[in-house]
Design a protein around this motif. Structure first.
Motif, PDB file in Angstrom:
ATOM      1  N   LEU A 101      -4.865   2.205   3.596  1.00  0.00           N
ATOM      2  CA  LEU A 101      -3.934   3.229   3.109  1.00  0.00           C
ATOM      3  C   LEU A 101      -4.675   4.279   2.298  1.00  0.00           C
ATOM      4  O   LEU A 101      -5.650   3.975   1.618  1.00  0.00           O
ATOM      5  N   ARG A 102      -4.164   5.499   2.385  1.00  0.00           N
ATOM      6  CA  ARG A 102      -4.762   6.594   1.618  1.00  0.00           C
ATOM      7  C   ARG A 102      -3.679   7.260   0.789  1.00  0.00           C
ATOM      8  O   ARG A 102      -2.512   7.329   1.203  1.00  0.00           O
ATOM      9  N   LEU A 103      -4.089   7.717  -0.381  1.00  0.00           N
ATOM     10  CA  LEU A 103      -3.182   8.474  -1.236  1.00  0.00           C
ATOM     11  C   LEU A 103      -3.832   9.844  -1.384  1.00  0.00           C
ATOM     12  O   LEU A 103      -4.732  10.027  -2.207  1.00  0.00           O
ATOM     13  N   GLY A 104      -3.421  10.769  -0.534  1.00  0.00           N
ATOM     14  CA  GLY A 104      -4.087  12.072  -0.504  1.00  0.00           C
ATOM     15  C   GLY A 104      -5.514  11.898  -0.014  1.00  0.00           C
ATOM     16  O   GLY A 104      -5.751  11.356   1.058  1.00  0.00           O
ATOM     17  N   GLU A 105      -6.473  12.310  -0.817  1.00  0.00           N
ATOM     18  CA  GLU A 105      -7.881  12.233  -0.442  1.00  0.00           C
ATOM     19  C   GLU A 105      -8.472  10.847  -0.677  1.00  0.00           C
ATOM     20  O   GLU A 105      -9.477  10.484  -0.073  1.00  0.00           O
ATOM     21  N   ARG A 106      -7.807  10.092  -1.559  1.00  0.00           N
ATOM     22  CA  ARG A 106      -8.416   8.828  -2.006  1.00  0.00           C
ATOM     23  C   ARG A 106      -7.913   7.629  -1.225  1.00  0.00           C
ATOM     24  O   ARG A 106      -6.720   7.519  -0.933  1.00  0.00           O
ATOM     25  N   ALA A 107      -8.861   6.705  -0.890  1.00  0.00           N
ATOM     26  CA  ALA A 107      -8.480   5.465  -0.219  1.00  0.00           C
ATOM     27  C   ALA A 107      -7.988   4.475  -1.271  1.00  0.00           C
ATOM     28  O   ALA A 107      -8.580   4.364  -2.351  1.00  0.00           O
ATOM     29  N   ILE A 108      -6.896   3.777  -0.974  1.00  0.00           N
ATOM     30  CA  ILE A 108      -6.389   2.767  -1.900  1.00  0.00           C
ATOM     31  C   ILE A 108      -7.217   1.496  -1.678  1.00  0.00           C
ATOM     32  O   ILE A 108      -7.357   1.040  -0.542  1.00  0.00           O
ATOM     33  N   PRO A 109      -7.797   0.919  -2.751  1.00  0.00           N
ATOM     34  CA  PRO A 109      -8.636  -0.262  -2.571  1.00  0.00           C
ATOM     35  C   PRO A 109      -7.845  -1.421  -1.930  1.00  0.00           C
ATOM     36  O   PRO A 109      -6.650  -1.585  -2.242  1.00  0.00           O
ATOM     37  N   PRO A 110      -8.484  -2.211  -1.036  1.00  0.00           N
ATOM     38  CA  PRO A 110      -7.785  -3.308  -0.352  1.00  0.00           C
ATOM     39  C   PRO A 110      -7.123  -4.278  -1.339  1.00  0.00           C
ATOM     40  O   PRO A 110      -6.032  -4.781  -1.067  1.00  0.00           O
ATOM     41  N   GLY A 111      -7.791  -4.513  -2.498  1.00  0.00           N
ATOM     42  CA  GLY A 111      -7.235  -5.440  -3.491  1.00  0.00           C
ATOM     43  C   GLY A 111      -5.866  -4.985  -3.991  1.00  0.00           C
ATOM     44  O   GLY A 111      -4.963  -5.802  -4.209  1.00  0.00           O
ATOM     45  N   VAL A 112      -5.700  -3.668  -4.137  1.00  0.00           N
ATOM     46  CA  VAL A 112      -4.418  -3.119  -4.618  1.00  0.00           C
ATOM     47  C   VAL A 112      -3.336  -3.323  -3.554  1.00  0.00           C
ATOM     48  O   VAL A 112      -2.201  -3.704  -3.858  1.00  0.00           O
ATOM     49  N   VAL A 113      -3.711  -3.077  -2.276  1.00  0.00           N
ATOM     50  CA  VAL A 113      -2.747  -3.249  -1.175  1.00  0.00           C
ATOM     51  C   VAL A 113      -2.280  -4.702  -1.121  1.00  0.00           C
ATOM     52  O   VAL A 113      -1.080  -4.984  -1.013  1.00  0.00           O
ATOM     53  N   THR A 114      -3.240  -5.636  -1.227  1.00  0.00           N
ATOM     54  CA  THR A 114      -2.898  -7.066  -1.208  1.00  0.00           C
ATOM     55  C   THR A 114      -2.004  -7.410  -2.394  1.00  0.00           C
ATOM     56  O   THR A 114      -0.986  -8.098  -2.228  1.00  0.00           O
ATOM     57  N   ALA A 115      -2.364  -6.919  -3.575  1.00  0.00           N
ATOM     58  CA  ALA A 115      -1.581  -7.228  -4.783  1.00  0.00           C
ATOM     59  C   ALA A 115      -0.156  -6.698  -4.664  1.00  0.00           C
ATOM     60  O   ALA A 115       0.799  -7.381  -5.049  1.00  0.00           O
ATOM     61  N   LEU A 116       0.003  -5.495  -4.104  1.00  0.00           N
ATOM     62  CA  LEU A 116       1.342  -4.915  -3.924  1.00  0.00           C
ATOM     63  C   LEU A 116       2.184  -5.781  -2.977  1.00  0.00           C
ATOM     64  O   LEU A 116       3.363  -6.034  -3.224  1.00  0.00           O
ATOM     65  N   HIS A 117       1.545  -6.221  -1.884  1.00  0.00           N
ATOM     66  CA  HIS A 117       2.251  -7.083  -0.923  1.00  0.00           C
ATOM     67  C   HIS A 117       2.676  -8.393  -1.577  1.00  0.00           C
ATOM     68  O   HIS A 117       3.814  -8.837  -1.408  1.00  0.00           O
ATOM     69  N   ILE A 118       1.730  -9.005  -2.312  1.00  0.00           N
ATOM     70  CA  ILE A 118       2.035 -10.295  -2.934  1.00  0.00           C
ATOM     71  C   ILE A 118       3.127 -10.114  -3.999  1.00  0.00           C
ATOM     72  O   ILE A 118       4.041 -10.939  -4.111  1.00  0.00           O
ATOM     73  N   GLY A 119       3.072  -8.997  -4.730  1.00  0.00           N
ATOM     74  CA  GLY A 119       4.106  -8.699  -5.729  1.00  0.00           C
ATOM     75  C   GLY A 119       5.482  -8.590  -5.074  1.00  0.00           C
ATOM     76  O   GLY A 119       6.467  -9.174  -5.550  1.00  0.00           O
ATOM     77  N   ALA A 120       5.538  -7.854  -3.941  1.00  0.00           N
ATOM     78  CA  ALA A 120       6.812  -7.691  -3.223  1.00  0.00           C
ATOM     79  C   ALA A 120       7.303  -9.036  -2.693  1.00  0.00           C
ATOM     80  O   ALA A 120       8.496  -9.351  -2.740  1.00  0.00           O
ATOM     81  N   TRP A 121       6.377  -9.837  -2.223  1.00  0.00           N
ATOM     82  CA  TRP A 121       6.699 -11.170  -1.680  1.00  0.00           C
ATOM     83  C   TRP A 121       7.320 -12.047  -2.768  1.00  0.00           C
ATOM     84  O   TRP A 121       8.371 -12.688  -2.553  1.00  0.00           O
ATOM     85  N   ILE A 122       6.703 -12.041  -3.958  1.00  0.00           N
ATOM     86  CA  ILE A 122       7.231 -12.852  -5.069  1.00  0.00           C
ATOM     87  C   ILE A 122       8.613 -12.318  -5.484  1.00  0.00           C
ATOM     88  O   ILE A 122       9.557 -13.108  -5.682  1.00  0.00           O
TER      89      ILE A 122
END
Lengths: 137, 248
Positions: A101-122
């Motif tokens: 995933l990208r936020l404008g010019e910057r790539a979102i680190p994989p760890g953040v994507v995983t953490a967001l998914h796990i947060g939503a899952w919980i």
């Protein structure tokens, strides 16, 4: 130009031992992830049978549910739950790799994507639990 | 005081003479700034001139000196003795490949697979030179740049148990390089490559062990390229089935 190929009869072909997955922790964890599917599949089959028992009436359902409360089935479900959690975590880790995933010019680190998914899952799991407890009264 | 030494257990295999490889110990001087490749060069220069192995640049660029060091796929030019000393070091040919002699593996299978993904820019129509070069934005470059770093060292193949069990598998580096050209905005050859990447021995053989990415000395992340190619291949399949004008 044809490529020069070595004489195949003189090559040594190594074989992988059946215990290759015990050689490294990462291989072992991979095999655990694969094995988790077996437990999740058994759980789903039991769950489908449980739903089928609902269609047969309250007596059939209660009898089936009582059978599931035996210590053997409780242990199986605990093991299946542990595998399901492990499998889900590896799934969300994979998602971050598969869908960058990208936020404008910057790539979102994989760890953040995983953490967001796990947060939503919980959060969703807790919502379902609260709904279940509320409906149970 | 005597000079410290370290023992290297090096796999030897003489084609036509040995039925199977064997391990041969060599005791060599230990120097803190030496890498395993320096140790092998010392053995060849001073102890046993018959030892055979590949190497070239000594700086992690050519990808020739990949071997198994204590069971891990490594570029021997980047594996320092000090990380193992005083323990003995086991040096073996790259796993999962046929062995030609000693530490030299037969890479023909990899080269055939690499060629099959057409790792070059394919244009359906070339514009005349007078119109200038094909320009790219920084974002278009970023989409594939990481995958251009592959040096074809084959460490990822040695780390991949799927390739070890199913030698027909296209493998991490070939798929990563196919993906690299698919992601290049100047390229128009995606359909040609998808036939190879989406075939039975292509991306779907991968079970995402992820070790290819772990051992890659250039941080290419072949595992990501494979998983993203799976998404591409699946999308193509759905398009071909659902859209009336889709290619069958």
């Amino acid at each position: 130009m044809s490529a020069v190929r070595p004489d195949k009869s003189k090559l040594y072909y190594p074989k992988m031992p059946a215990t290759w997955w015990l050689r490294k922790p990462s291989y072992f964890l991979f095999m655990l992830r694969e094995l988790s599917s077996v437990f999740i599949a058994i759980f789903l089959i039991v769950f489908l049978i449980q739903i089928y028992q609902l269609t047969r009436g309250p007596e059939a359902y209660v009898a089936f549910a009582q059978g599931l409360s035996s210590s053997g089935w409780v242990i199986f479900h605990l093991v299946a739950l542990a595998f399901a959690i492990y499998h889900s975590i590896t799934w969300f880790q994979s998602t971050a790799v598969v869908l960058p995933l990208r936020l404008g010019e910057r790539a979102i680190p994989p760890g953040v994507v995983t953490a967001l998914h796990i947060g939503a899952w919980i959060a969703i799991s807790l919502a379902i639990l609260i709904l279940f407890l509320a409906l149970r009264g | 005081m005597s000079e410290p030494t370290i023992t290297l257990n090096v796999t030897r295999y003489r084609p036509g003479q040995d039925l199977a490889p064997r391990s041969q110990p060599y005791s060599i001087p230990y120097k803190q700034d030496w890498v395993v490749l320096d140790a092998l060069n010392y053995i060849k220069d001073h102890l046993d001139g018959t030892l055979t192995y590949r190497w070239s640049c000594r700086m992690g660029v050519c990808g020739s000196c990949g071997m198994m060091v204590n069971g891990e796929p490594k570029l021997t030019c980047a594996a320092f003795l000090r990380d193992y000393y005083p323990q003995e070091i086991r040096v073996e040919p790259l796993a999962h490949f046929p062995v030609i002699r000693d530490l030299v593996i037969d890479m023909s299978d990899f080269l055939d697979k690499l060629k099959s993904v057409k790792p070059w820019i394919i244009r359906k129509t070339e514009k005349p030179i007078s119109q200038g070069e094909y320009l790219q934005t920084p974002a278009e470059l970023e989409a594939y740049k990481q995958f251009t770093q592959c040096i074809n060292c084959m460490l990822c193949y040695a780390a991949c148990p799927v390739y070890g069990l199913e030698p027909e598998f296209l493998g991490p580096a070939a798929i990563a390089l196919g993906y690299r050209y698919n992601m290049d905005s100047r390229d128009q050859g995606k359909d040609e490559r998808q036939r190879v990447l989406g075939s039975h021995d292509g991306v779907w053989q991968c079970t995402f062990v992820g070790e290819c990415t772990e051992v890659c000395p250039k941080h290419v992340d072949p595992a990501a390229a494979i998983q993203r190619s799976k998404v591409d291949t699946a999308q193509n399949w759905f398009k071909s089935v659902l859209l009336p004008w889709g290619e069958r």
